[in-house]
Design a protein around this motif. Structure first.
Motif, PDB file in Angstrom:
ATOM      1  N   LEU A 155      98.643 -10.842 -29.843  1.00  0.00           N
ATOM      2  CA  LEU A 155      98.317  -9.706 -29.326  1.00  0.00           C
ATOM      3  C   LEU A 155      98.629  -9.267 -27.906  1.00  0.00           C
ATOM      4  O   LEU A 155      98.776  -8.078 -27.444  1.00  0.00           O
ATOM      5  N   ASN A 161      90.490   1.147 -25.435  1.00  0.00           N
ATOM      6  CA  ASN A 161      91.423   0.433 -26.359  1.00  0.00           C
ATOM      7  C   ASN A 161      91.784  -1.261 -26.236  1.00  0.00           C
ATOM      8  O   ASN A 161      92.869  -1.461 -26.164  1.00  0.00           O
ATOM      9  N   HIS A 175      91.435  -4.994 -27.080  1.00  0.00           N
ATOM     10  CA  HIS A 175      91.007  -6.314 -28.283  1.00  0.00           C
ATOM     11  C   HIS A 175      89.798  -6.811 -27.618  1.00  0.00           C
ATOM     12  O   HIS A 175      89.715  -7.199 -26.341  1.00  0.00           O
ATOM     13  N   ASP A 179      84.972  -1.103 -32.809  1.00  0.00           N
ATOM     14  CA  ASP A 179      86.512  -0.877 -33.170  1.00  0.00           C
ATOM     15  C   ASP A 179      86.751  -2.059 -33.937  1.00  0.00           C
ATOM     16  O   ASP A 179      87.130  -3.073 -33.539  1.00  0.00           O
ATOM     17  N   ASN A 185      89.185  -2.797 -35.897  1.00  0.00           N
ATOM     18  CA  ASN A 185      90.537  -3.496 -36.015  1.00  0.00           C
ATOM     19  C   ASN A 185      90.781  -3.977 -34.574  1.00  0.00           C
ATOM     20  O   ASN A 185      91.904  -4.648 -34.710  1.00  0.00           O
ATOM     21  N   ARG A 186      90.057  -4.068 -33.677  1.00  0.00           N
ATOM     22  CA  ARG A 186      90.435  -4.939 -32.259  1.00  0.00           C
ATOM     23  C   ARG A 186      89.230  -5.760 -32.044  1.00  0.00           C
ATOM     24  O   ARG A 186      88.872  -6.271 -30.821  1.00  0.00           O
ATOM     25  N   ASN A 189      91.282  -6.644 -39.115  1.00  0.00           N
ATOM     26  CA  ASN A 189      92.735  -6.089 -38.805  1.00  0.00           C
ATOM     27  C   ASN A 189      93.707  -6.997 -39.717  1.00  0.00           C
ATOM     28  O   ASN A 189      93.922  -8.371 -39.457  1.00  0.00           O
ATOM     29  N   HIS A 213      99.564   5.874 -29.110  1.00  0.00           N
ATOM     30  CA  HIS A 213      98.376   5.334 -29.777  1.00  0.00           C
ATOM     31  C   HIS A 213      98.168   6.335 -30.880  1.00  0.00           C
ATOM     32  O   HIS A 213      97.747   6.215 -32.020  1.00  0.00           O
ATOM     33  N   SER A 216     102.998  -1.035 -34.705  1.00  0.00           N
ATOM     34  CA  SER A 216     101.652  -1.546 -34.619  1.00  0.00           C
ATOM     35  C   SER A 216     100.864  -1.085 -33.523  1.00  0.00           C
ATOM     36  O   SER A 216     101.515  -1.070 -32.365  1.00  0.00           O
ATOM     37  N   CYS A 217      99.835  -0.577 -33.629  1.00  0.00           N
ATOM     38  CA  CYS A 217      98.900  -0.234 -32.490  1.00  0.00           C
ATOM     39  C   CYS A 217      98.150  -1.415 -31.940  1.00  0.00           C
ATOM     40  O   CYS A 217      97.650  -1.449 -30.908  1.00  0.00           O
ATOM     41  N   TYR A 218      98.119  -2.278 -32.797  1.00  0.00           N
ATOM     42  CA  TYR A 218      97.416  -3.690 -32.494  1.00  0.00           C
ATOM     43  C   TYR A 218      97.941  -4.880 -31.839  1.00  0.00           C
ATOM     44  O   TYR A 218      97.654  -5.395 -30.990  1.00  0.00           O
TER      45      TYR A 218
END
Lengths: 579, 579
Positions: free
Chosen positions: A228, A324, A326, A355, A357-358, A383, B47, B107-109
């Motif tokens: 990450l 935004n 994680h 969220d 995906n995070r 994710n 994003h 990738s946004c993550y």
């Protein structure tokens, strides 16, 4: 020793010369070949000097504890310079931690980071190693160490031993002896998903495809920060924090942990993460140009034993979503509640994650089942990119197939878990907790304990004179002299000196001896203080009887016994129901 | 798809704009706050765009395979810039490896390195994962994959299963369920020292204090490079090399592996490391300003199966000593000799190591005992600093206590090893090797095999037209279509296209099916070539019959069948005693 000191001086001077030469060199970019020759020459000279010093030290110690400007010693080439710049950005608490112990040494063999890691190992684990080599035993070694600093649940080893000895555990097949899927054997990932669905009360069945199995919760944390973050990126993290996070970030991922210091006095809720603090910390970090990638949470909290309410959790996750960020949430202490006023809620219990995906959940069996020796940790995240990227590390953080089978069988046995293990563990924890907290109460020691986790967060500020981290460390060593290991608050980056984490999940006979030793250390400390005060008084009365009163009142020292008398209710939010 | 392509173009253009803006920004160092605002804005825009693309892709794929200049996307801040500079110094073979597969995605993550790792995982392990999900079974899945690309010894799983099922293996005590010493349990380190003393024929008893136990040989290699090198430092390594070394260096240690390419044609001895090559490689590396910290050796060699003579080993070690280089010597394939013309010598067998403090031996049970699923590797080094520094990583690369006990019992059982396991394993390896090499001989396929290791180094150059790595990859996929996994030479950084590593240590029924599939793939390839030639000839005869002869002779294609006719004896040094 004199010869060594003399040599040290010579080496220091030589290094200064080298450094000044390097500075000159930087101005003359064109003479590359010439410079290379000089460097080779330097390397040989440094090597020879190291050899001389090593020779003098031979047999005595494997590392040379000379306070040399070692970072300037080795990595001079262009190759390492990028990393070197980055190293200077490492969290300051780590360098602080390192500078506390005798860690700086020169080495002809190790790289700069090798030297750092070695020092880290020595400074963090030397007492653990001493304990391992000299453990208390009720018959064979009554003078051995008792470790109340390590977060291990030793209450139910008998139950686990019995369960693990059953025949279903010893199954072997070809697949178990060969390379597994690096994310973990499918059968174990399926079982983990089923287990977490049930015990986290997930609204829907969790997906085995979202599970990665590695060889510890910490390996999961590490690999998450690796995928990450880029080096130098940051995560927000409330303190006190689990010290493993700091070590891991330092060893591999080079992720900066930005501390949000929770405190006992200043917050409306003692050691509680509040939204204002979070928002402020993020704003400050951004202002400083930090690239904040996320937030680390630990619920139930290591080292406080706090449990976050569902509302708090939602707030944290919503905050993260807004920015935004994680969220890595470590739920390793799940199932370690024994008398919690707030019920534990996994984030997987939420109807919908703000969220998904995070949001990345860590769990393992070390604490929930008291089998840290199994080296098992797991990730659950929606994710798929993260699953895939973390899975890439499986071949360096894998678990033996036979162990995976045992873990699967253990998690599968809901009947045993619900009817045997959990109730027994809970009741034993309650008994031990009651015993320890009663003892602490008798000793008039304040503590924080909210009915979860394997430890009590003990406040020994009153015994520190002055109340500094240096004194905390000295007190830690005093306990060590008494063959008792505790975990000082500084290891958890607690901002206030004087806190200790005391693990209570041990067998009754060890609890008893440990509390005797604890009490003795406290008494000894008090006596020392009284003797010191008497000595001071005596000196003052002899030298200048007229100034006695004023000098005594200006002293920053406070009496351990007198300070015990101030109001406890406003100071530490002790859950008195546990007394 | 059109929408996505359009979006891709927009994103590309936007990124180009951003990049040019960044270039301008670099000129205006003073406007930091302003710049930060712009960056935040950019991040949000990127994003949002990612979200749009993700939305379009949702459900179809977890990763977006868009060829974007991704490195410029995320890491713009000062924090990551050091690392970025360093990333550009990574071994070129890795980027080459990555560019082969559809690996670049946005990738946004994930972080930049997260994207890299994920791509690495996908590109390197997707076939392995496919194999894991669709394994050949003689009754249940006769159309499943057979994996001859993986270096696993499946010959004696029956013996191992039997031994591991005995009651002494299932012992449990408290210590085994709790945190061990991170270097490994003392009982196992003692046993490893004893085992290596005996099987390496060490002149003196080896010291358990020099042993570290981790969760794979590769973890030992990784941690060694971590503590001996700083990022960007280099190790010399002959190729073909074990691909795990490349992956590991890329994931964590960022150590550059400088390849010394061994070749079949150009050396006096086929694929043999000679001193001239070593000296030359070091000189060249130094000339380029590389900071060479050591040399990696693998004996017996993975993927060639070569064994180094004692004299060669001494030469390598003396060379390393002359240049103050560390030697990491991977002896994982020890005990895998089955009919070696040269007896294996561990460096631990030497009366005195030229530079004991810079010689570090890796061993594990994966290959010697065919239990890769045990995840066990060990380091032996005289250098206590290295022991200590590598030991620091134990808490991230640890093995379960119960597994350590099993390993200890296994290594302890000299009678079983000497009288049951080793002779049976050797004789089964001989039979399988004879079967495979006879088949290869019948098919007129050349190979290299020197009686050690679990594989045969097969030469399929003649089937490549033209002889390129692209064709090698196509051929690899042809085998895959035939449900057979082989390991292409490029994975081992072999400089010559057309080599494949073929593992033969499998059960007879799988060997038989695998060789049928292998043969079919070869026949198919030949037929294709003939059809292609006929087609070409037909086209040529129709379009311009007069030029047929000249154009045919100018073609770079060579017939597989015709090229089979050139002399084999001068080409590959096949040990014909194994036929």
């Amino acid at each position: 020793m004199e010869v060594i000191l003399h040599l040290r001086q010579i080496i220091n001077e030589f290094i200064l010369q080298l450094e000044s030469r390097h500075e000159q060199e930087d101005l003359e970019q064109e003479e590359q070949q010439h410079r290379q020759n000089i460097r080779n020459q330097e390397a040989i000279l440094i090597h020879l000097m190291c050899e001389v010093v090593n020779l003098l030290h031979s047999g005595a110690s494997s590392s040379l504890e000379l306070q040399l400007p070692r970072l300037s010693l080795v990595s001079k080439g262009g190759a390492g310079s990028g990393q070197q710049a980055q190293s200077s950005r490492e969290p300051d608490q780590l360098s602080h931690q390192l500078s506390d112990s005798k860690t700086a040494f020169i080495s002809c063999y190790l790289s700069n980071r090798g030297i750092d890691f070695s020092a880290l190992y020595q400074s963090n684990l030397q007492d653990f190693i001493a304990y391992k080599g000299d453990k208390y035993h009720e018959d064979k070694n009554t003078l051995g160490f008792i470790n109340f600093g390590l977060s291990e649940n030793k209450h139910c080893i008998d139950l686990l031993t019995e369960r693990l000895s059953q025949s279903d555990m010893n199954y072997i097949d070809d697949d178990l002896l060969q390379y597994p899927d690096w994310k973990g054997h499918a059968f174990l990932r399926e079982e983990v998903a089923r287990f977490l669905t049930y015990y986290c009360k997930a609204p829907d069945l969790l997906d085995p495809g979202n599970v990665v199995v590695l060889n510890s919760s910490l390996s999961v944390f590490l690999t998450l920060t690796m995928v990450l973050c880029d080096p130098g990126d940051a995560f927000l993290i409330p303190t006190p924090l689990y010290s493993g996070f700091t070590l891991t970030s330092h060893l591999y991922s080079k992720v900066e942990l930005i501390h949000i210091h929770l405190q006992s006095k200043m917050d409306t809720q003692t050691f509680q993460l509040i939204m204002d603090k979070l928002e402020k910390a993020l704003l400050e970090a951004k202002f400083k140009g930090e690239k904040v990638r996320g937030l680390v949470l630990c619920n139930p909290n290591n080292s406080l034993g706090n449990i976050d309410t569902l509302d708090s959790l939602k707030e944290y996750l919503e905050f993260a979503k807004r920015h935004n960020l994680h969220v890595i949430i470590d739920e390793t202490y799940m199932l370690s509640e024994f008398r919690a006023s707030i019920p534990f809620h996994s984030v997987l219990n939420m109807k919908s994650l703000p969220d998904p995906n995070r949001t990345h959940v860590i769990w393992g069996t070390s604490k929930s089942f008291g089998i840290s020796g199994f080296c098992f940790g797991t990730l659950y995240t929606h994710n798929k990119e993260v699953v895939s990227a973390v899975g890439a590390f499986g071949f360096l953080h894998g678990i033996a197939g036979l162990t995976q089978h045992k873990l699967c069988r253990l998690l599968q046995d809901g009947e045993w878990i619900d009817n045997v293990y959990l109730p027994t563990n809970r009741s034993r924890m309650q008994v031990a907790h009651r015993y320890i907290t009663n003892k602490l109460k008798t000793m008039k020691v304040r503590f924080l304990s909210r009915g979860s986790g394997l430890y009590i967060w003990v406040n020994l500020k009153e015994y520190l004179d002055p109340c500094t981290f240096e004194e905390e460390q000295l007190f830690y060593r005093r306990f060590l002299d008494n063959k008792l290991l505790l975990a000082p608050g500084k290891a958890y980056m607690c901002k206030e000196p004087g806190w200790f984490r005391l693990t209570f999940t041990d067998k009754p006979f060890r609890l008893k001896v440990a509390m005797q030793r604890f009490s003795e250390a406290l008494t000894h400390k008090k006596q020392n203080w009284i003797e010191k005060q008497l000595e001071n008084a005596l000196v003052e009365s002899v030298s200048s009887p007229s100034t006695r009163r004023s000098s005594s009142s200006s002293s920053s020292s406070s009496s351990p016994s007198s300070s015990l008398s101030f109001s406890s209710s406003s100071f530490v939010n002790v859950d008195t129901s546990h007394f």
